[in-house]
Write a protein that holds these residues in place. Structure first.
Motif, short mmCIF file in Angstrom:
data_model
loop_
_atom_site.label_atom_id
_atom_site.label_comp_id
_atom_site.label_asym_id
_atom_site.label_seq_id
_atom_site.Cartn_x
_atom_site.Cartn_y
_atom_site.Cartn_z
N LEU A 1 108.52 1.36 86.42
CA LEU A 1 108.63 1.75 87.83
C LEU A 1 110.07 2.13 88.18
N ALA A 2 111.03 1.32 87.73
CA ALA A 2 112.43 1.62 88.01
C ALA A 2 112.85 2.92 87.33
N PHE A 3 112.42 3.12 86.09
CA PHE A 3 112.77 4.32 85.34
C PHE A 3 112.27 5.57 86.06
N VAL A 4 111.01 5.52 86.53
CA VAL A 4 110.44 6.68 87.24
C VAL A 4 111.18 6.91 88.55
N LEU A 5 111.48 5.85 89.27
CA LEU A 5 112.15 5.98 90.56
C LEU A 5 113.52 6.62 90.43
N VAL A 6 114.30 6.18 89.45
CA VAL A 6 115.65 6.72 89.31
C VAL A 6 115.67 8.06 88.59
N SER A 7 114.51 8.55 88.17
CA SER A 7 114.44 9.86 87.54
C SER A 7 114.23 10.98 88.56
N ILE A 8 113.94 10.63 89.81
CA ILE A 8 113.69 11.63 90.84
C ILE A 8 114.97 12.41 91.12
N PRO A 9 114.93 13.75 91.05
CA PRO A 9 116.14 14.54 91.32
C PRO A 9 116.61 14.36 92.74
N PRO A 10 117.93 14.43 92.98
CA PRO A 10 118.45 14.30 94.35
C PRO A 10 118.02 15.47 95.21
N THR A 11 117.86 15.22 96.50
CA THR A 11 117.46 16.26 97.44
C THR A 11 118.40 16.24 98.63
N THR A 12 118.27 17.22 99.49
CA THR A 12 119.04 17.28 100.73
C THR A 12 118.06 17.50 101.88
N VAL A 13 118.09 16.61 102.86
CA VAL A 13 117.17 16.70 103.99
C VAL A 13 117.95 16.56 105.28
N ALA A 14 117.31 17.01 106.37
CA ALA A 14 117.92 16.84 107.68
C ALA A 14 117.78 15.38 108.11
N PRO A 15 118.85 14.78 108.62
CA PRO A 15 118.81 13.36 108.99
C PRO A 15 118.04 13.11 110.28
N ALA A 16 116.69 13.20 110.23
CA ALA A 16 115.87 12.89 111.39
C ALA A 16 115.93 11.39 111.69
N PRO A 17 115.78 10.99 112.95
CA PRO A 17 115.91 9.56 113.32
C PRO A 17 114.99 8.65 112.51
N VAL A 18 113.71 9.02 112.38
CA VAL A 18 112.77 8.17 111.64
C VAL A 18 113.20 8.05 110.18
N LEU A 19 113.65 9.16 109.59
CA LEU A 19 114.08 9.14 108.20
C LEU A 19 115.32 8.27 108.01
N ILE A 20 116.23 8.30 108.99
CA ILE A 20 117.44 7.47 108.90
C ILE A 20 117.06 5.99 108.87
N VAL A 21 116.14 5.58 109.76
CA VAL A 21 115.70 4.18 109.81
C VAL A 21 115.03 3.79 108.49
N LEU A 22 114.12 4.64 108.00
CA LEU A 22 113.42 4.33 106.75
C LEU A 22 114.40 4.29 105.56
N ALA A 23 115.35 5.23 105.54
CA ALA A 23 116.33 5.26 104.46
C ALA A 23 117.19 4.01 104.46
N ALA A 24 117.56 3.53 105.65
CA ALA A 24 118.35 2.31 105.73
C ALA A 24 117.57 1.11 105.24
#
Length: 339
Positions: free
Chosen positions: A169-192
């Motif tokens: 699970l950790a290997f798959v998770l850290v294999s995800i390529p980085p992305t760039t998204v707009a910092p929407a309020p809901v996304l900021i809370v979830l990311a934190a």
């Protein structure tokens, strides 16, 4: 064999004579205040580096369980103060259970590191990414034995499956390529919420997960610019994440300590993928190339640093009479030893 027989109670003290000099009330490790400041500084430094977990450092320096349980009591204190019953008494009871001698110096060390050492460290990571990844790879690799030691006992086949699943699970998770998204309020809370969870889980880095989600640079800019709106949403998510994750981890450590430590071992093992020295920006792994021996030496140096910390910690335990079995019993509590 029989619990009611007289010889067993009589022989028990003789078989376990060392603990009679260290009563259960003294089970927590006695650590120096300057040492806890240094431990906090180490945690603060690595949390700014994508790919290295502060939880891993907390495990290596021997304060992971103390921090989780103390954080859990802080959350419980706030809950009792808001919801009751016996708000004042319950609030004081939980705060009294917090190991402030560890928590306060660790927080001071973390803040000091973020204000002083973290900047130069981030420049080293940017200017020498391959060598620094190799250094951290060696450190985390040498650290994997820590949760295994805390789990105690030989590893059985079913428990090996727990390690393997967590590693995948950790290997798959850290294999995800980085992305760039707009910092929407809901996304900021979830990311934190996700980032603070990674702070508490050895093997996963909060900075790395923010980088994967695409909010690493926006978060750093918000800190530099003192963007109150962004930071308020981020702290809200971090607080929610702390409430959910801290209490969950505290329950797991109290009731399923061995399985939890084995799962953390797998997380650390799988997360080594992100610290592989040779990889592209999209996280495609490459074979060793160029001056590979330099990276090998860096990895060996990182492993040596961790092993040195473990040796020092073992000597402190031997001097204080606080061994691994006492630590596990102190975490699980007597009620968890009952059939």
């Amino acid at each position: 064999m029989t619990p009611s027989s007289a010889p067993d109670p009589a022989s028990a003290p003789a078989a376990t004579s060392p603990p009679t000099t260290v009563p259960p009330a003294e089970a927590p490790v006695r650590r120096s205040l300057p040492g806890n400041v240094v431990r906090g500084a180490l945690i603060g430094v690595v949390e700014t580096v994508p790919g290295v977990s502060g939880g891993t450092v907390a495990l290596v320096v021997g304060i992971y369980d103390e921090l989780i349980n103390s954080a859990g009591h802080v959350v419980s204190a706030a809950k009792r103060l808001l919801l009751g019953p016996d708000r004042a008494a319950g609030f004081r009871e939980h705060l009294a259970a917090v190991q402030w001698r560890i928590v306060i110096p660790v927080v001071i060390g973390m803040v000091a590191a973020l204000l002083t050492v973290a900047g130069p460290m981030s420049h080293l990571v940017e200017d020498h990414p391959v060598v620094m990844r190799a250094l951290f790879f060696g450190m985390v690799l040498a650290s994997i034995g820590v949760p295994l030691r805390l789990a105690g006992g030989a590893l059985r086949a079913r428990e090996g499956a727990v390690v393997a699943v967590a590693a995948v699970l950790a290997f798959v998770l850290v294999s995800i390529p980085p992305t760039t998204v707009a910092p929407a309020p809901v996304l900021i809370v979830l990311a934190a919420m996700v980032a603070v969870s990674a702070l508490l889980l050895p093997g996963l880095s909060g900075s790395f997960l923010l980088l994967t989600i695409g909010l690493y640079q926006p978060t750093l800019r918000a800190v530099d610019d003192l963007d109150i709106g962004y930071l308020s949403l981020f702290f809200l998510g971090a607080a929610l994440g702390m409430v959910v994750i801290v209490k969950g981890l505290q329950w797991l450590l109290n009731h399923h300590h061995r399985v939890t430590m084995l799962a953390l071992t797998g997380l650390m093992l799988g997360a080594l993928r992100t610290l592989w020295p040779w990889q592209l920006e999209d996280r495609t792994l490459l074979a060793p190339e160029g001056d590979w021996w330099v990276q090998l030496l860096a990895a060996a140096a990182g492993a040596a640093v961790v092993l040195l910390l473990l040796v020092v910690d073992a000597r402190v335990r031997a001097r204080t009479g606080h061994g691994i079995q006492e630590e596990v019993r102190g975490i699980e509590g007597p009620e968890d030893e009952r059939p």
